[in-house]
Design a protein around this motif. Structure first.
Motif, PDB file in Angstrom:
ATOM      1  N   UNK A 179      -8.957  -9.920  -3.073  1.00 11.82           N
ATOM      2  CA  UNK A 179      -9.059  -8.661  -2.661  1.00 11.82           C
ATOM      3  C   UNK A 179      -9.173  -8.627  -0.999  1.00 11.82           C
ATOM      4  N   UNK A 180      -8.474  -8.188  -0.372  1.00 12.11           N
ATOM      5  CA  UNK A 180      -8.708  -8.159   1.187  1.00 12.11           C
ATOM      6  C   UNK A 180      -8.127  -7.218   2.066  1.00 12.11           C
ATOM      7  N   UNK A 181      -8.498  -6.793   3.061  1.00 10.08           N
ATOM      8  CA  UNK A 181      -8.044  -5.702   3.714  1.00 10.08           C
ATOM      9  C   UNK A 181      -8.096  -6.040   5.309  1.00 10.08           C
ATOM     10  N   UNK A 182      -6.966  -5.949   5.971  1.00  6.46           N
ATOM     11  CA  UNK A 182      -7.177  -6.325   7.520  1.00  6.46           C
ATOM     12  C   UNK A 182      -8.091  -5.272   7.998  1.00  6.46           C
ATOM     13  N   UNK A 183      -8.969  -6.014   9.191  1.00  2.90           N
ATOM     14  CA  UNK A 183     -10.023  -5.110   9.727  1.00  2.90           C
ATOM     15  C   UNK A 183      -9.497  -3.844  10.254  1.00  2.90           C
ATOM     16  N   UNK A 184      -8.350  -3.659  10.780  1.00  3.11           N
ATOM     17  CA  UNK A 184      -7.955  -2.404  11.454  1.00  3.11           C
ATOM     18  C   UNK A 184      -7.576  -1.393  10.307  1.00  3.11           C
ATOM     19  N   UNK A 185      -7.614  -1.751   8.928  1.00  5.80           N
ATOM     20  CA  UNK A 185      -7.145  -0.707   8.093  1.00  5.80           C
ATOM     21  C   UNK A 185      -8.313  -0.464   6.964  1.00  5.80           C
ATOM     22  N   UNK A 186      -9.789  -0.883   7.367  1.00  3.00           N
ATOM     23  CA  UNK A 186     -10.843  -0.799   6.313  1.00  3.00           C
ATOM     24  C   UNK A 186     -11.187   0.610   6.537  1.00  3.00           C
ATOM     25  N   UNK A 187     -11.861   1.197   5.296  1.00  5.44           N
ATOM     26  CA  UNK A 187     -12.237   2.458   5.317  1.00  5.44           C
ATOM     27  C   UNK A 187     -11.412   3.530   4.715  1.00  5.44           C
ATOM     28  N   UNK A 188     -10.270   3.033   4.327  1.00  6.06           N
ATOM     29  CA  UNK A 188      -9.347   3.893   3.877  1.00  6.06           C
ATOM     30  C   UNK A 188      -9.071   3.936   2.209  1.00  6.06           C
ATOM     31  N   UNK A 189     -10.074   3.115   1.402  1.00  5.64           N
ATOM     32  CA  UNK A 189      -9.932   3.094   0.106  1.00  5.64           C
ATOM     33  C   UNK A 189      -8.899   2.171  -0.483  1.00  5.64           C
ATOM     34  N   UNK A 190      -8.188   1.280   0.398  1.00  2.00           N
ATOM     35  CA  UNK A 190      -7.095   0.514  -0.060  1.00  2.00           C
ATOM     36  C   UNK A 190      -7.644  -0.622  -1.147  1.00  2.00           C
ATOM     37  N   UNK A 191      -8.885  -1.224  -1.107  1.00  2.00           N
ATOM     38  CA  UNK A 191      -9.203  -2.249  -1.875  1.00  2.00           C
ATOM     39  C   UNK A 191      -9.524  -1.617  -3.361  1.00  2.00           C
ATOM     40  N   UNK A 192      -9.976  -0.380  -3.516  1.00  3.68           N
ATOM     41  CA  UNK A 192     -10.314   0.323  -4.780  1.00  3.68           C
ATOM     42  C   UNK A 192      -9.061   0.822  -5.040  1.00  3.68           C
ATOM     43  N   UNK A 193      -8.022   1.127  -4.580  1.00  7.23           N
ATOM     44  CA  UNK A 193      -6.714   1.460  -4.920  1.00  7.23           C
ATOM     45  C   UNK A 193      -6.107   0.312  -5.708  1.00  7.23           C
ATOM     46  N   UNK A 194      -5.920  -0.904  -4.918  1.00  9.95           N
ATOM     47  CA  UNK A 194      -5.409  -2.035  -5.710  1.00  9.95           C
ATOM     48  C   UNK A 194      -5.968  -2.635  -6.644  1.00  9.95           C
ATOM     49  N   UNK A 195      -7.277  -2.450  -6.442  1.00  9.08           N
ATOM     50  CA  UNK A 195      -8.269  -2.973  -7.802  1.00  9.08           C
ATOM     51  C   UNK A 195      -7.874  -2.073  -8.928  1.00  9.08           C
ATOM     52  N   UNK A 196      -7.956  -0.791  -8.695  1.00 10.63           N
ATOM     53  CA  UNK A 196      -7.722   0.094  -9.800  1.00 10.63           C
ATOM     54  C   UNK A 196      -6.102  -0.077 -10.415  1.00 10.63           C
TER      55      UNK A 196
END
Length: 243
Positions: A179-196
């Motif tokens: 589970x990882x997100x590039x620094x410039x894309x953090x804070x947008x809920x990407x990890x939660x969306x992918x894990x979900x």
């Protein structure tokens, strides 16, 4: 489907003896993943000197024996390389099969939209996946790791900025990993969306999700707890250099 959580005490060994047998190499009672898929090794619950010798012969002198969460103590001449405190977290409740579509496969050659901007990643995305891992360092990820299960990603203007996928697969369970997100894309809920999205796929096929996280990664632990995961037990990830 068997959902006995005792299999999670040996997630590497139970995966290599089951659904990941095609990724296994063996010598005696010792087993390890093919190095291009994962670095993890497995021994029995109470290994004797002969079994440690089998693992040494399997991996080779001077190489790393990545014992993952195995608590067994190797021979005293095996040099400790790393030790990291962590925890194993599980999706609570009883898994169900609700008629939702099962995953499309563990190896995909083309990307397909899975909703909400999430795409399924296959062999053609490995270079991008390895680059994202190098920049975000979520844990071990190798050229064939994506073959262990389904991997999902999110793109921003065509560039892969977040991903997560399935790794260890002991009976009745599937581990969510990378589970990882590039620094410039953090804070947008990407990890939660992918894990979900992964949780939905795993539960739909009658299994239960679980994952591992470093104890120091308090942000990730908080995220997983918000998504509904609970801590099953504390673990220590360890690696040793074989003499």
């Amino acid at each position: 489907m068997n959902h006995d959580d005792q299999v999670l005490d040996d997630p590497v060994g139970r995966s290599l003896r089951g659904r990941h047998a095609r990724f296994a190499r063996r010598l005696g009672r010792a087993a390890a993943y093919l190095p291009e898929a994962a670095t993890f090794s497995a021994v029995s619950a109470d290994p004797d000197a002969a079994e440690w010798a089998d693992l040494a012969g399997l991996i080779g002198p001077g190489e790393l024996a990545d014992m993952f969460s195995c608590p067994a103590t190797p021979p005293p001449d095996w040099e400790p390389v790393f030790s990291l405190e962590g925890r194993q977290m599980i999706w609570p409740g009883t898994a169900r099969s609700d008629g939702s579509p099962a995953e499309t496969g563990t190896e995909t050659e083309t990307e397909t939209e899975t909703g909400a901007g999430v795409v399924e990643l296959g062999a053609e995305s490995v270079a991008e996946m390895l680059d994202l891992v190098a920049r975000t360092r979520p844990g071990p990820f190798w050229p064939r790791t994506h073959e262990l299960g389904t991997y999902l990603g999110i793109r921003d203007n065509g560039r892969l900025v977040a991903m997560a996928g399935e790794r260890l697969r002991p009976p009745g369970w599937t581990e969510i990993s990378a589970v990882c997100t590039a620094s410039e894309a953090r804070g947008r809920g990407h990890a939660a969306r992918l894990v979900g999205a992964l949780v939905a796929r795993i539960v739909a096929r009658g299994e239960r999700p679980f994952l591992h996280v470093a104890e120091a990664n308090t942000g990730a632990i908080a995220l997983y707890e918000r998504l509904g995961f609970t801590t099953r037990k504390q673990v220590t990830f360890r690696g040793f250099r074989i003499p």
